[in-house]
Enzyme design. Structure first.
Site, PDB file in Angstrom:
ATOM      1  N   PHE A 147       8.271  33.873  30.617  1.00 13.89           N
ATOM      2  CA  PHE A 147       9.946  33.720  30.371  1.00 13.89           C
ATOM      3  C   PHE A 147      10.385  32.578  30.978  1.00 13.89           C
ATOM      4  CE2 PHE A 147      12.051  34.035  34.546  1.00 13.89           C
ATOM      5  CZ  PHE A 147      11.089  34.242  35.438  1.00 13.89           C
ATOM      6  N   LYS A 148       9.451  31.753  31.446  1.00 11.57           N
ATOM      7  CA  LYS A 148      10.639  30.180  32.692  1.00 11.57           C
ATOM      8  C   LYS A 148      11.061  30.048  31.374  1.00 11.57           C
ATOM      9  CE  LYS A 148       7.788  30.933  36.253  1.00 11.57           C
ATOM     10  NZ  LYS A 148       7.251  32.294  36.477  1.00 11.57           N
ATOM     11  N   ASP A 149      10.243  29.541  30.361  1.00 12.31           N
ATOM     12  CA  ASP A 149      11.272  28.654  28.938  1.00 12.31           C
ATOM     13  C   ASP A 149      12.262  29.184  28.541  1.00 12.31           C
ATOM     14  OD1 ASP A 149       8.417  27.448  28.520  1.00 12.31           O
ATOM     15  OD2 ASP A 149       8.193  29.019  26.441  1.00 12.31           O
TER      16      ASP A 149
END
Ligand SMILES: *Cc1c(COP(=O)(O)O)cnc(C)c1O
Length: 467
Positions: free
Chosen positions: A111-113
């Site tokens: 999810f960090k993307d």
């Protein structure tokens, strides 16, 4: 839009200032001086927008026109163009009440993307406008380095050097970093541990002449822009499920508290969110806090969900500041005592306010594998972090059983193939766009755990790219 520090001893800044600064000078975290609050008709007007468009509208509420929506719209369209799903972050129904919000279709499968792909581009436009450059340095045990590298690759105003402990990351993790061969990206394999890598990065930041000469910067999870870029997907999911007319709840597998803080921010902005569930593994400090106001740090224990193997959730300070009625002196004193004594003294009233919105749920590795197996038998392949989120969504009593609950699906199952194989017997294939990861050429430089050697390398990398 101005930003203030949670500790009250740093001058307020604008959005660009907090983007480039990360941490405030007083050690505090930046928050908007006042929250934008939207009316029901303003929420409704965002229904059905393509994700990048929705994200531009939300982010523009926090940038104060610099950069403005006209810059943000194409920037975010480009940031999400490389995602492996046309909806960017699709909502998948798991049962009559539980949905998965898949935040893992970006280049590094986590999810960090969602925030980082936009963050690198925000750095670029901001630095270009100011005629500046920065050098991002960071240490990784494997998981977060690739998101930073993918965010910064090919950015004109940014150089990036990521240190990882040689031989101590998984092969997928290493290859996700070392196969990015853009000229502005450098990977250092350090002969040492992750702690050695982190100490080297800290030492570079502490070396004031070097820090200034190289214009060192960080892209860690306390950066306000990252939190702001995580708000739109909560809005998108809630609107898709009937907000603002209907309430929703979210279950978020949590480490540094950044992701779930963004959900809290969406609620603060007027989105009708009935409940926020914080999922943890055996590193359950937040769950203990929510259950009985016991925020006591213990030693970090490794688990199947390594991105949540955290004892001090750095973004919690932002919620604490709000719970303490935005009192910066009280926040600073509380954080000082936490640092000195390992236990955070949160007043009962503030704790009770937190429990009105948040519930905690912790699951050990055996329970995580069981939940992954259960989901698999129902037709859904989940990674260990996501499985903690779905288990939490089912375990915590709902405020109202008619309210749908959305689980933040934070990693693609192929990112954690060993755990998925143990739980299901299946080896999850890499998505097509990554299928040749094992054939791509790697580029890395091996160095001893030595500050002079690392600083020399960083200087050479920066000078080469400036030439
Ligand atoms: C980083 C990460 C988390 C934790 O997110 P926070 O914002 O630190 O709470 C959860 N799951 C995965 C897969 C992650 O990479």
């Amino acid at each position: 839009m101005r930003y203030i520090s949670t500790r009250g001893e740093a001058p307020p800044r604008d959005f660009e200032g907090v983007l480039l600064a990360g941490l405030a000078e007083d050690g505090g975290l930046f928050l908007p001086e006042s929250w934008p609050v939207l009316t029901a008709s303003e929420w409704r007007a965002m229904r059905g927008l393509p994700y990048p468009e929705l994200a531009a509208r939300i982010l523009a509420l926090f940038t104060g026109g610099q950069p403005g929506e006209a810059v943000l719209r194409p920037l975010l369209a480009e940031a999400y163009a490389g995602f492996g799903h046309p909806a960017v972050c699709p909502l998948v129904q798991l049962d009559h009440r539980v949905f998965a919000l898949e935040l893992f279709h970006g280049p590094t499968l986590a999810f960090k993307d969602m925030a980082m792909q936009a963050l690198g581009r925000l750095f670029d436009v901001t630095l270009a406008r100011r005629g500046e450059r920065v050098t991002i340095v960071g240490a990784t045990s494997g998981d977060t380095g690739s998101a930073a590298i993918e965010a910064c690759r090919d950015r004109a105003a940014v150089d990036i050097v990521i240190l990882h402990p040689e031989g101590r990351t998984s092969e997928v993790q290493r290859r996700q970093m070392t196969t990015v061969t853009s000229g502005n990206v450098a990977n250092l394999a350090i002969d040492g541990s992750f702690d050695d890598c982190q100490d080297l990065v800290k030492a570079m930041f502490a070396d004031a002449p070097f820090r200034t000469e190289m214009r060192l910067a960080a892209v860690n999870s306390i950066n306000w822009a990252r939190v702001a870029l995580q708000i739109p997907y909560y809005v998108a999911a809630a609107l898709a499920l009937g907000a603002p007319e209907r309430e929703v709840a979210f279950s978020v597998p949590t480490g540094n508290f950044g992701n779930v803080l963004a959900a809290w921010a969406a609620r603060r902005m007027g989105l009708p969110i009935a409940q926020l569930i914080v999922g943890s593994n055996r590193n359950d400090i937040l769950v203990r806090f929510l259950a009985n106001n016991d925020m006591t740090a213990r030693a970090v224990e490794p688990s199947l969900s390594p991105s949540m193997d955290i004892q001090v959730s750095s973004n919690f300070e932002r919620l604490l500041f709000e719970l303490l009625g935005r009192d910066p002196a009280a926040t600073a004193a509380t954080m000082r005592r936490f640092r000195a004594e390992g236990r955070m003294p949160v007043p009962d009233g503030a704790w009770q306010a937190a429990t009105q919105i948040f519930r905690g749920f912790a699951l050990d590795d055996a329970g995580t594998l069981e939940e992954m197996g259960r989901l698999f038998r129902q037709g859904y392949l989940a990674d260990p972090h996501t499985a903690i989120g779905t288990a939490a969504a089912r375990a915590v009593p709902p405020v109202d059983p008619a309210i749908p609950i959305v689980v933040a699906a934070t990693a693609h199952p192929a990112k954690f193939p060993d755990a998925v194989r143990r739980a299901t017997g299946l080896t999850p294939p890499l998505p097509l766009r990554l299928a040749d990861l094992y054939e791509r050429p790697e580029r890395l430089t091996r160095l001893p755990s030595d500050l002079r050697a690392v600083e020399g390398f960083v200087r050479g990398h920066v000078l080469r790219n400036a030439a």
